[in-house]
Scaffold this motif. Structure first.
Motif, PDB file in Angstrom:
ATOM      1  N   TYR A   1      -5.061   5.099  -0.201  1.00  0.00           N
ATOM      2  CA  TYR A   1      -3.939   4.219  -0.509  1.00  0.00           C
ATOM      3  C   TYR A   1      -4.017   3.759  -1.969  1.00  0.00           C
ATOM      4  O   TYR A   1      -5.104   3.503  -2.481  1.00  0.00           O
TER       5      TYR A   1
ATOM      6  N   LEU B   1       0.843  -1.198   0.000  1.00  0.00           N
ATOM      7  CA  LEU B   1       0.000   0.000   0.000  1.00  0.00           C
ATOM      8  C   LEU B   1       0.876   1.244   0.000  1.00  0.00           C
ATOM      9  O   LEU B   1       1.832   1.343   0.778  1.00  0.00           O
TER      10      LEU B   1
ATOM     11  N   TYR C   1      -9.170   2.938  -1.208  1.00  0.00           N
ATOM     12  CA  TYR C   1      -8.118   2.144  -1.830  1.00  0.00           C
ATOM     13  C   TYR C   1      -8.265   2.181  -3.347  1.00  0.00           C
ATOM     14  O   TYR C   1      -9.312   1.811  -3.887  1.00  0.00           O
TER      15      TYR C   1
ATOM     16  N   ILE D   1      -3.077   0.555  -4.029  1.00  0.00           N
ATOM     17  CA  ILE D   1      -2.662  -0.841  -3.870  1.00  0.00           C
ATOM     18  C   ILE D   1      -1.617  -1.142  -4.936  1.00  0.00           C
ATOM     19  O   ILE D   1      -1.895  -1.049  -6.139  1.00  0.00           O
TER      20      ILE D   1
END
Length: 342
Positions: free
Chosen positions: A308, A127, A270, A310
């Motif tokens: 974040y 991350l 994410y 990925i």
């Protein structure tokens, strides 16, 4: 039709797992509950007439392990015994797989359910954080990823389980905010008169945005692929490409912020997929986070929510692997999406 399903019931090992996107399909085999997924096999969907053919030729013909179960994540809604993919001509027919692939059980999930499962399956090393505070351990989360289309899923924690919430959020309407937006938006290609997230926030959407910016500037576009546009923008070698990527990133920030409010994503937002990974430098520019936080009267709340990227190249497979090994950890609804041969 499928069985009603037992959400937490274990599948029989070995388990074939597959992440089926619009362009690429990724497969692996999980040998047992203590094993990580084996070496992945990645194929282009256009190279095979069907998913069954791809599995046989790309996976089964190269492995001595014969799966007894299969879990697939597909880019499209799962409805009925014949599941058509949104951006790929393949049709998943679980009942036919009993004979064609030799498996006794098939589970079919939405592709972004698998991405949501990956959020809790992956460690911090996969991350890259872009602003915000610390993620609250059991708070709501949202996953979105521009790719062949725009995938969206939520993730909530309840009753000791992580519950993915699939949907087709990539088809929500998206509109202009600034004077410059109002110059660009009328020049975007629509779909039946609509501008949805996917008309901007995916590979073809980036091309759509680039062409609209070029038209707004009264110049001829030089590039025709997302890779060319992002490369020129990151190299700062073409002003139109730079603006198109900045517009793309701003719209992605706005959409991510909207979804963060829907899911109250104190556990984080994410971004997944190849496009997000390739444009991390652009996502770190101020306009992305600013667009995400510009949600009056909740700007202060938005500032606390971490985002974040990925970075794991096969995140969905990691999520499917975690589910295959320990389905009881997740509240995955399998009613109508789990088929058994007997």
């Amino acid at each position: 039709m499928a069985d009603r399903g037992d959400d937490g019931a274990a599948l029989q090992f070995p388990i074939l797992i597959g992440d089926i996107g619009g362009t690429n399909a990724r497969f692996a085999i999980v040998a047992d509950a203590a094993s990580e997924p084996g070496a992945p096999r990645i194929v282009q969907t256009a190279s095979y007439a069907s998913i069954d053919e791809a599995v046989r030729q790309a996976v089964l013909d190269h492995s001595s392990i014969k799966p007894r179960s299969a879990v697939f994540a597909v880019a499209g809604p799962v409805d009925g015994d014949e599941i058509a993919l949104t951006n790929c001509p393949w049709v998943v027919r679980p009942k036919a797989m009993f004979s064609s692939l030799g498996v006794g059980e098939v589970v079919v999930l939405n592709d972004f359910e698998a991405q949501a499962l990956a959020v809790v399956a992956l460690g911090d090393e996969h991350l890259e954080k872009i602003g915000g505070g610390n993620a609250e351990p059991n708070a709501g989360r949202v996953v979105l990823g521009p790719g062949t289309g725009l995938g969206v899923a939520g993730l909530i924690h309840s009753g000791g389980k992580w519950i993915p919430v699939p949907g087709e959020g990539g088809h929500m309407d998206i509109g202009p905010r600034t004077d410059r937006d109002r110059q660009i938006f009328p020049l975007l290609e629509t779909i039946e008169g609509r501008i949805s997230g996917e008309q901007i926030l995916c590979g073809r959407g980036l091309v759509n945005a680039y062409h609209a910016v070029a038209r707004a500037n009264g110049v001829e576009p030089l590039f025709s692929t997302p890779a060319e546009i992002t490369a020129a923008a990151l190299a700062k070698s073409d002003a139109v490409a730079e603006e198109a990527v900045r517009f793309f990133v701003t719209c992605l920030g706005r959409t991510a912020g909207d979804l963060a409010l829907v899911f109250m994503s104190r556990g984080g937002v994410y971004l997944t997929g190849g496009i997000a990974q390739k444009i991390v430098p652009a996502l770190k520019e101020r306009n992305f986070r600013e667009a995400f936080e510009d949600k009056a009267p909740h700007r202060e709340l938005m500032k606390t929510m971490p985002i974040y990227v990925i970075t794991h190249p096969l995140a969905a497979l990691a999520g499917l692997g975690a589910y295959a090994r320990t389905p009881s950890r997740f509240g995955v609804e399998t009613a109508g999406r789990r088929w058994r041969s007997n």
